[in-house]
Design a protein around this motif. Structure first.
Motif, mmCIF file in Angstrom:
data_model
loop_
_atom_site.group_PDB
_atom_site.id
_atom_site.type_symbol
_atom_site.label_atom_id
_atom_site.label_comp_id
_atom_site.label_asym_id
_atom_site.label_seq_id
_atom_site.Cartn_x
_atom_site.Cartn_y
_atom_site.Cartn_z
ATOM 1 N N VAL A 142 40.856 34.232 44.166
ATOM 2 C CA VAL A 142 40.762 34.211 42.713
ATOM 3 C C VAL A 142 39.536 35.001 42.291
ATOM 4 O O VAL A 142 38.400 34.578 42.521
ATOM 5 N N LEU A 143 39.753 36.168 41.663
ATOM 6 C CA LEU A 143 38.650 36.999 41.193
ATOM 7 C C LEU A 143 38.222 36.622 39.790
ATOM 8 O O LEU A 143 37.052 36.785 39.444
ATOM 9 N N ALA A 144 39.141 36.155 38.981
ATOM 10 C CA ALA A 144 38.840 35.707 37.622
ATOM 11 C C ALA A 144 39.852 34.634 37.260
ATOM 12 O O ALA A 144 41.016 34.714 37.661
ATOM 13 N N HIS A 145 39.408 33.660 36.478
ATOM 14 C CA HIS A 145 40.278 32.530 36.138
ATOM 15 C C HIS A 145 39.862 31.970 34.788
ATOM 16 O O HIS A 145 38.679 32.005 34.432
ATOM 17 N N SER A 146 40.879 31.465 34.040
ATOM 18 C CA SER A 146 40.571 30.867 32.744
ATOM 19 C C SER A 146 39.733 29.608 32.903
ATOM 20 O O SER A 146 39.059 29.186 31.962
ATOM 21 N N THR A 147 39.798 29.004 34.073
ATOM 22 C CA THR A 147 38.893 27.902 34.422
ATOM 23 C C THR A 147 37.869 28.456 35.413
ATOM 24 O O THR A 147 38.198 28.681 36.582
ATOM 25 N N PRO A 148 36.629 28.733 34.992
ATOM 26 C CA PRO A 148 35.669 29.434 35.855
ATOM 27 C C PRO A 148 35.444 28.759 37.201
ATOM 28 O O PRO A 148 35.112 29.439 38.182
ATOM 29 N N ASP A 149 35.627 27.450 37.281
ATOM 30 C CA ASP A 149 35.393 26.761 38.557
ATOM 31 C C ASP A 149 36.350 27.237 39.644
ATOM 32 O O ASP A 149 36.084 27.045 40.835
ATOM 33 N N GLN A 150 37.478 27.837 39.240
ATOM 34 C CA GLN A 150 38.464 28.271 40.219
ATOM 35 C C GLN A 150 38.135 29.628 40.841
ATOM 36 O O GLN A 150 38.777 30.029 41.815
ATOM 37 N N VAL A 151 37.148 30.338 40.266
ATOM 38 C CA VAL A 151 36.794 31.647 40.795
ATOM 39 C C VAL A 151 36.238 31.495 42.207
ATOM 40 O O VAL A 151 35.390 30.646 42.477
ATOM 41 N N GLY A 152 36.747 32.312 43.131
ATOM 42 C CA GLY A 152 36.297 32.274 44.515
ATOM 43 C C GLY A 152 37.217 31.493 45.426
ATOM 44 O O GLY A 152 37.135 31.638 46.647
ATOM 45 N N THR A 153 38.104 30.656 44.835
ATOM 46 C CA THR A 153 39.045 29.920 45.677
ATOM 47 C C THR A 153 40.168 30.859 46.117
ATOM 48 O O THR A 153 40.318 31.964 45.601
ATOM 49 N N ARG A 154 40.967 30.374 47.041
ATOM 50 C CA ARG A 154 42.031 31.217 47.580
ATOM 51 C C ARG A 154 43.358 30.471 47.502
ATOM 52 O O ARG A 154 43.440 29.293 47.840
ATOM 53 N N GLU A 155 44.378 31.190 47.034
ATOM 54 C CA GLU A 155 45.712 30.609 46.908
ATOM 55 C C GLU A 155 46.472 30.769 48.227
ATOM 56 O O GLU A 155 46.280 31.745 48.958
#
Length: 581
Positions: free
Chosen positions: A240-253
């Protein structure tokens, strides 16, 4: 066709109509759902397209910004190098330069990446021209060029992605990692000393600029729009490079569907379940990132409006189908009712025609038989009359009794012949005013002795003020007398004879009921047919003749019976002038 066939056909038609109405409602609901899904997909693709364009513009803007900052850093590094050619290094001056130019710091490093330490001054005092130098100035342009070639210019952090070390750095410098802690900077080979000048940009200003024009902010703004549940920009490895929920940035799907869309390069549309968000309609679109790498734009749209419209449309479709079904059932009921009534009328006409044909056949036979019998009877009757007058053998009483007996039997045979003839020819009517109450009293006066002898009670219910009937009095009296005698004969052990009259609806009805043994159900529908009788003696012509008389007046006669309890006959005549036969 059996009696149950129309009902079976009606039920089958109702089931078929219900199935068609259900299919219609279901198809309309499914069509609406498909249309709503298509609209959601188009909305998601439109948002993804807009975000893709914005992301590209942000990437270009970020690259341009970094290029401008990099050029500025290079200019500052060269300016410091130029100044150091004419003056000694001074940490305080370097801090002032950094503050004045918005820099994080300026580092002077040797070729090993360590802070540069100027060599100690030589014993003899340096010449005024060289005294302030950090090192020995190049003696010629060729020496300066050699120094610069040994320390190449390079930079780090030139990417909108998380900063990484420059791959072109010399191994000794790369191992030192002097750029750690900064997001953008440049290093140039110095001419003023054997080493490099590293200029670090202000991290806060760079990050703020990135934040203002970067993808993350656009993703967050898009995620706050009505109907949008989430927006995410995924890298080539589904990070996740950018997300509407900033906490999700950096996670991987780890979704296999996302991986398939990334590999195939095709748009993915689907409905997924999200914790706390319920059903979400996702549109996943592959986009080009840096270089040849491909990422994904994933936009989750709320299905609340679609579900609400879907429920409303299902209800509307159900109401429409129910209305169509109800109207269809009502229409078919009317059609089946009219058809059934028509068939019943046709059957009644067919039965009437059959009965008429049968009566005509019987009548013709009766006429032929009566004609053949009547002439001999007349001759016998005249001969007996002559015997009575002209011959008087002894004993006289016995002779007269025998003559009377023969004459009585001749009269009985003549009455039978008359009944036969009444079936074969039209009934002539002599209509006139008839007071029904008086006619009933006359008939009861005739049968009262016989009824009293059989212990039969007569119940008379004749209301006052009955209208005058226009009919053939003798013929109506014949009908009424026949019904009353049948009722008396049906009660050999006594009972109650009920006779009544009433006027309503333009007709005058007379009823005759008894409390006798009743008529068997299989015989009741045929009581008005010739030669049908329940009596041990009788031809079964009385009720058939009564029916002909009533119908000749334009009326109708009917019978109902409860076996073992009672029998009731009712004939109704129009109050208008009766029809003539």
């Amino acid at each position: 066709m059996t009696r149950r066939s129309p009902l079976r056909y009606f039920l089958a038609s109702v089931v078929l109509l219900a199935a068609l109405a259900g299919l219609f409602g279901l198809s309309e609901a499914l069509r609406t759902q498909q249309e709503l899904t298509r609209q959601l997909e188009e909305k998601g693709l439109a948002l993804a397209g807009a975000l893709e364009i914005s992301s590209r513009n942000a990437i270009l803007s970020n690259a341009l910004m970094e290029e401008m900052i990099t050029q500025r850093l290079l200019d500052n590094a060269r300016m410091v190098d130029q100044v150091l050619l004419s003056r000694p290094a001074n940490p305080a001056w370097l801090k002032r330069v950094s503050a004045a130019n918005g820099l994080a710091r300026v580092d002077l490093l040797d070729r090993a990446g360590r802070p540069y330490e100027p060599p100690p001054p030589p014993s003899p005092p340096p010449s005024p021209r060289m005294g302030g130098m950090m090192g020995r100035a190049p003696s010629s342009p060729a020496e300066a060029q050699e120094r610069r070639a040994k320390m190449m210019t390079y930079m780090w952090g030139r990417s909108w992605a998380p900063p990484s070390a420059a791959e072109e750095a010399p191994p000794a410098i790369r191992d030192r990692k002097f750029w750690t802690g900064t997001v953008l900077g440049v290093a140039v080979g110095a001419r003023s000393f054997p080493g490099i000048i590293a200029v670090h940009a202000d991290a806060n200003s760079v990050l703020n600029f990135r934040r203002e024009i970067g993808v993350q902010r656009q993703v967050e703004e898009l995620g706050r729009q009505p109907g949008v549940e989430s927006v995410a920009l995924l890298g080539h490895d589904l990070t996740v490079l950018a997300h509407s929920t900033p906490d999700q940035v950096g996670t991987r799907e780890t979704d296999a569907g996302l991986q398939s869309a990334l590999e195939s390069g095709r748009v993915l549309s689907r409905v997924v379940g999200r914790a706390g968000a319920g059903r979400v309609y996702e549109v996943v679109k592959p986009i080009a990132l840096e270089g040849s790498r491909t990422g994904l734009l994933r936009i989750g749209l709320s299905t609340a409006s679609m579900d609400r419209i879907w429920r409303s449309d299902r209800l509307s479709a159900a109401v429409t189908a129910a209305a169509v079904l109800g109207l269809g059932i009502l229409g078919m009921s009317v059609i089946f009712y009219l058809q059934h009534r028509h068939l019943r009328e046709v059957k009644s006409l067919e039965a009437e025609m059959e009965r008429g044909e049968r009566l005509a056949t019987v009548g013709n036979l009766a006429a032929a038989v009566a004609h053949e019998i009547r002439n001999p009877l007349n001759a016998v009757s005249m001969g007996i009359q002559r015997l009575r007058v002209e011959f008087e053998p002894a004993p006289r009483e016995e002779y007269l009794r025998m003559v009377d007996l023969v004459q009585a039997e001749v009269r009985r045979l003549n009455a039978i012949v008359e009944e036969f003839l009444s079936l074969a020819r039209p009934i002539p009517l002599k209509p006139g005013p008839v007071i029904v109450a008086d006619l009933i009293d006359d008939v009861l006066g005739l049968v009262e002795p016989e009824a009293r002898g059989a212990s039969i009670t007569i119940a008379r219910e004749i209301p006052a003020g009955l209208p005058v009937l226009h009919a053939d009095r003798d013929r109506i009296k014949q009908v009424l007398l026949n019904l009353v005698l049948n009722a008396i004969q049906a009660m050999p052990s006594g009972g109650t004879l009920e006779i009544g009259a009433a006027a309503s609806g333009g007709t005058l009805a007379v009823t005759v009921a008894d409390t006798g043994s009743g008529i068997a159900p299989d015989v009741l529908p045929k009581v008005f047919e010739p030669y049908v009788t329940t009596k041990a003696k009788g031809l079964g012509l009385g009720l058939a003749i009564a029916k002909r008389i009533v119908e000749a007046h334009g009326g109708a006669i009917e019978a109902e019976s409860e076996p073992g309890r009672r029998t009731r006959f009712r004939f109704a005549l129009p109050l208008a002038e009766a029809a003539h036969g």
